[in-house]
Design a protein around this motif. Structure first.
Motif, PDB file in Angstrom:
ATOM      1  N   ALA A 278     -56.223 -18.143  99.926  1.00  0.00           N
ATOM      2  CA  ALA A 278     -57.071 -19.265 100.332  1.00  0.00           C
ATOM      3  C   ALA A 278     -56.276 -20.564 100.272  1.00  0.00           C
ATOM      4  O   ALA A 278     -55.269 -20.664  99.571  1.00  0.00           O
ATOM      5  CB  ALA A 278     -58.257 -19.367  99.379  1.00  0.00           C
ATOM      6  N   ILE A 279     -56.745 -21.552 101.029  1.00  0.00           N
ATOM      7  CA  ILE A 279     -56.226 -22.913 100.834  1.00  0.00           C
ATOM      8  C   ILE A 279     -56.956 -23.428  99.593  1.00  0.00           C
ATOM      9  O   ILE A 279     -58.177 -23.581  99.604  1.00  0.00           O
ATOM     10  CB  ILE A 279     -56.543 -23.816 102.045  1.00  0.00           C
ATOM     11  CG1 ILE A 279     -55.855 -23.300 103.311  1.00  0.00           C
ATOM     12  CG2 ILE A 279     -56.191 -25.258 101.735  1.00  0.00           C
ATOM     13  CD1 ILE A 279     -54.467 -23.807 103.574  1.00  0.00           C
ATOM     14  N   GLY A 280     -56.199 -23.671  98.551  1.00  0.00           N
ATOM     15  CA  GLY A 280     -56.812 -24.067  97.279  1.00  0.00           C
ATOM     16  C   GLY A 280     -57.302 -25.502  97.276  1.00  0.00           C
ATOM     17  O   GLY A 280     -57.948 -25.939  96.336  1.00  0.00           O
ATOM     18  N   GLY A 281     -56.993 -26.223  98.335  1.00  0.00           N
ATOM     19  CA  GLY A 281     -57.409 -27.614  98.412  1.00  0.00           C
ATOM     20  C   GLY A 281     -56.250 -28.454  98.904  1.00  0.00           C
ATOM     21  O   GLY A 281     -55.152 -27.943  99.140  1.00  0.00           O
ATOM     22  N   GLU A 282     -56.539 -29.745  99.068  1.00  0.00           N
ATOM     23  CA  GLU A 282     -55.500 -30.672  99.518  1.00  0.00           C
ATOM     24  C   GLU A 282     -55.003 -31.462  98.312  1.00  0.00           C
ATOM     25  O   GLU A 282     -55.807 -32.027  97.573  1.00  0.00           O
ATOM     26  CB  GLU A 282     -56.081 -31.624 100.561  1.00  0.00           C
ATOM     27  CG  GLU A 282     -55.064 -32.593 101.116  1.00  0.00           C
ATOM     28  CD  GLU A 282     -55.679 -33.550 102.139  1.00  0.00           C
ATOM     29  OE1 GLU A 282     -55.469 -33.333 103.335  1.00  0.00           O
ATOM     30  OE2 GLU A 282     -56.367 -34.503 101.715  1.00  0.00           O
ATOM     31  N   LEU A 283     -53.710 -31.468  98.119  1.00  0.00           N
ATOM     32  CA  LEU A 283     -53.137 -32.253  97.026  1.00  0.00           C
ATOM     33  C   LEU A 283     -52.604 -33.571  97.576  1.00  0.00           C
ATOM     34  O   LEU A 283     -52.160 -33.644  98.723  1.00  0.00           O
ATOM     35  CB  LEU A 283     -51.997 -31.487  96.358  1.00  0.00           C
ATOM     36  CG  LEU A 283     -52.343 -30.116  95.772  1.00  0.00           C
ATOM     37  CD1 LEU A 283     -51.116 -29.495  95.114  1.00  0.00           C
ATOM     38  CD2 LEU A 283     -53.491 -30.208  94.773  1.00  0.00           C
ATOM     39  N   PHE A 284     -52.648 -34.598  96.754  1.00  0.00           N
ATOM     40  CA  PHE A 284     -52.013 -35.865  97.114  1.00  0.00           C
ATOM     41  C   PHE A 284     -50.588 -35.776  96.593  1.00  0.00           C
ATOM     42  O   PHE A 284     -50.366 -35.817  95.396  1.00  0.00           O
ATOM     43  CB  PHE A 284     -52.759 -37.038  96.502  1.00  0.00           C
ATOM     44  CG  PHE A 284     -54.171 -37.158  97.007  1.00  0.00           C
ATOM     45  CD1 PHE A 284     -54.416 -37.412  98.344  1.00  0.00           C
ATOM     46  CD2 PHE A 284     -55.247 -36.977  96.156  1.00  0.00           C
ATOM     47  CE1 PHE A 284     -55.715 -37.506  98.832  1.00  0.00           C
ATOM     48  CE2 PHE A 284     -56.551 -37.069  96.632  1.00  0.00           C
ATOM     49  CZ  PHE A 284     -56.780 -37.330  97.966  1.00  0.00           C
ATOM     50  N   SER A 285     -49.650 -35.579  97.520  1.00  0.00           N
ATOM     51  CA  SER A 285     -48.274 -35.422  97.052  1.00  0.00           C
ATOM     52  C   SER A 285     -47.549 -36.755  97.079  1.00  0.00           C
ATOM     53  O   SER A 285     -47.288 -37.341  96.040  1.00  0.00           O
ATOM     54  CB  SER A 285     -47.541 -34.367  97.868  1.00  0.00           C
ATOM     55  OG  SER A 285     -47.604 -34.638  99.249  1.00  0.00           O
ATOM     56  N   ASP A 286     -47.259 -37.262  98.286  1.00  0.00           N
ATOM     57  CA  ASP A 286     -46.449 -38.476  98.358  1.00  0.00           C
ATOM     58  C   ASP A 286     -47.251 -39.710  98.762  1.00  0.00           C
ATOM     59  O   ASP A 286     -46.690 -40.772  99.015  1.00  0.00           O
ATOM     60  CB  ASP A 286     -45.296 -38.272  99.350  1.00  0.00           C
ATOM     61  CG  ASP A 286     -44.298 -37.230  98.844  1.00  0.00           C
ATOM     62  OD1 ASP A 286     -44.507 -36.691  97.739  1.00  0.00           O
ATOM     63  OD2 ASP A 286     -43.323 -36.963  99.543  1.00  0.00           O
ATOM     64  N   ALA A 287     -48.556 -39.558  98.880  1.00  0.00           N
ATOM     65  CA  ALA A 287     -49.426 -40.705  99.163  1.00  0.00           C
ATOM     66  C   ALA A 287     -50.733 -40.459  98.431  1.00  0.00           C
ATOM     67  O   ALA A 287     -51.112 -39.317  98.183  1.00  0.00           O
ATOM     68  CB  ALA A 287     -49.678 -40.835 100.663  1.00  0.00           C
ATOM     69  N   MET A 288     -51.430 -41.535  98.113  1.00  0.00           N
ATOM     70  CA  MET A 288     -52.676 -41.395  97.363  1.00  0.00           C
ATOM     71  C   MET A 288     -53.848 -41.177  98.326  1.00  0.00           C
ATOM     72  O   MET A 288     -53.685 -41.117  99.532  1.00  0.00           O
ATOM     73  CB  MET A 288     -52.908 -42.650  96.526  1.00  0.00           C
ATOM     74  CG  MET A 288     -51.708 -43.028  95.661  1.00  0.00           C
ATOM     75  SD  MET A 288     -52.090 -44.308  94.457  1.00  0.00           S
ATOM     76  CE  MET A 288     -52.645 -45.639  95.520  1.00  0.00           C
ATOM     77  N   GLY A 289     -55.045 -41.081  97.760  1.00  0.00           N
ATOM     78  CA  GLY A 289     -56.260 -40.896  98.545  1.00  0.00           C
ATOM     79  C   GLY A 289     -56.707 -42.192  99.200  1.00  0.00           C
ATOM     80  O   GLY A 289     -56.007 -43.207  99.155  1.00  0.00           O
ATOM     81  N   PRO A 290     -57.889 -42.166  99.837  1.00  0.00           N
ATOM     82  CA  PRO A 290     -58.370 -43.330 100.585  1.00  0.00           C
ATOM     83  C   PRO A 290     -58.476 -44.594  99.723  1.00  0.00           C
ATOM     84  O   PRO A 290     -58.841 -44.516  98.551  1.00  0.00           O
ATOM     85  CB  PRO A 290     -59.767 -42.894 101.061  1.00  0.00           C
ATOM     86  CG  PRO A 290     -59.795 -41.420 100.922  1.00  0.00           C
ATOM     87  CD  PRO A 290     -58.828 -41.047  99.851  1.00  0.00           C
TER      88      PRO A 290
END
Ligand SMILES: [Zn+2]
Length: 330
Positions: A278-290
């Motif tokens: 499964a896609i376990g989710g989206e991680l914020f790797s090199d940029a943050m969230g909104p």
């Protein structure tokens, strides 16, 4: 160009005596006679940061407005400065960038500006012996230090030194940030320890999580290397498919700032061998969230990642993270 609108809770603390408060006051000064204007505090220094993580930390430390050139979803390895970015940098009094070859397209611009104003590579404050190296480029360090809160302390200290030198009082912000770092570190250790040991493998789009892996004793595997500039090869995909199948890894993770095309190839490859991933989710790797969200802050991005990884790989963590703030506006 992404203009930061200040997603940090620090804005709430900006009274009339603060740098931000002074700045707000200055907007109404044009109508005053010159002598009266001169008697008021001069405008606070203009601070520009490259990444959101640096900008958020500088806001926390100074309570001031900080412009981030790279907003949500931006890949700093490949991002080229726009004309607006160059203008913002030329107007800045203090420029905070990451260094360690992260913002590869900014090298010339920043070297030029460093002869004229304060330009600080905050990531380069990490002691050399604590840095990991990029296996693809001899002598080049892995720049992704923000995933180990203990290492981010060094960057925060370098930011604080630059801001103190410009007249800000960073002591209160530094104390609060230090508490946040302690809390994040404790939460990460508790949550990740609940993931069954064989599942402690983090498969992501690019090699951004080596410091996370080292801090927590996890195996980390990126489809692409340290930088996102190189294409993922077929050999790498098939190697990772084998790993997923033989270790029965239930989930892999996409990244907010990297294309998930190669991730789909991985999932299809595993499915062809009868193993469902499964896609376990989206991680914020090199940029943050909104901007304006908790995930759009450095502690929020780390909390989101730890919580997402833990829950997707069979561990236990609160759905809304360590402080119940995930998914909420700041
Ligand atoms: Zn990266």
């Amino acid at each position: 160009m992404a203009q930061a609108t200040d997603p940090s809770p620090f804005r709430l603390h900006a009274g009339p005596g603060s740098a931000l408060g002074r700045r707000a006051l200055l907007g109404g000064l044009a109508a005053l006679p010159f002598a009266a204007r001169a008697a008021m505090a001069s405008a606070p220094p203009v601070i520009v940061a490259t990444t959101g993580m640096i900008a958020d930390t500088a806001r926390r430390l100074s309570g001031a407005e900080v412009t981030a050139l790279m907003g949500p979803g931006i890949d700093p390895h490949s991002y080229r400065p726009t004309r607006g970015d160059i203008l913002a940098l030329s107007r800045a009094d203090i420029i905070l960038h990451h260094g360690l070859h992260l913002e590869a397209q900014f090298t010339g611009v920043l070297a030029d500006l460093a002869t004229k104003k304060t330009v600080v590579a905050v990531g380069e404050a990490v002691p050399e012996q604590d840095l990991l190296s990029d296996p693809e480029y001899t002598g080049r360090p892995d720049p992704h230090i923000w995933f180990d809160p203990a290492l981010w302390r060094h960057a925060a200290a370098a930011i604080a030194t630059a801001l103190d030198g410009a007249g800000f009082d960073t002591a209160p912000g530094a104390a609060a940030l230090s508490q946040d770092i302690d809390a994040l570190d404790a939460y990460a250790r508790t949550a990740l320890a609940t993931v069954p040991e064989p599942a402690r493998i983090l498969v992501t789009a690019h090699d951004a999580f080596a410091y996370f892996g080292r801090a927590h004793g996890w195996q980390v595997e990126g489809i692409q290397g340290i930088s996102t500039e190189s294409e993922a090869g077929l050999a790498r995909i098939s190697q990772l498919v084998d790993l997923l199948v033989t270790r029965a890894i239930p989930a892999v993770f996409v990244e907010s700032s990297v294309s998930d095309r190669a991730m789909q190839a991985l999932i299809e490859g595993a499915a062809a061998q009868g193993h469902s991933v499964a896609i376990g989710g989206e991680l914020f790797s090199d940029a943050m969230g909104p901007e304006g969200s908790y995930e759009g802050t450095w502690p929020g991005m780390i909390d989101h990642n730890i919580t997402t990884i833990t829950r997707a790989l069979g561990g236990t963590a609160p759905e809304r993270g360590m402080a119940g703030k995930l998914g909420a506006a700041t």
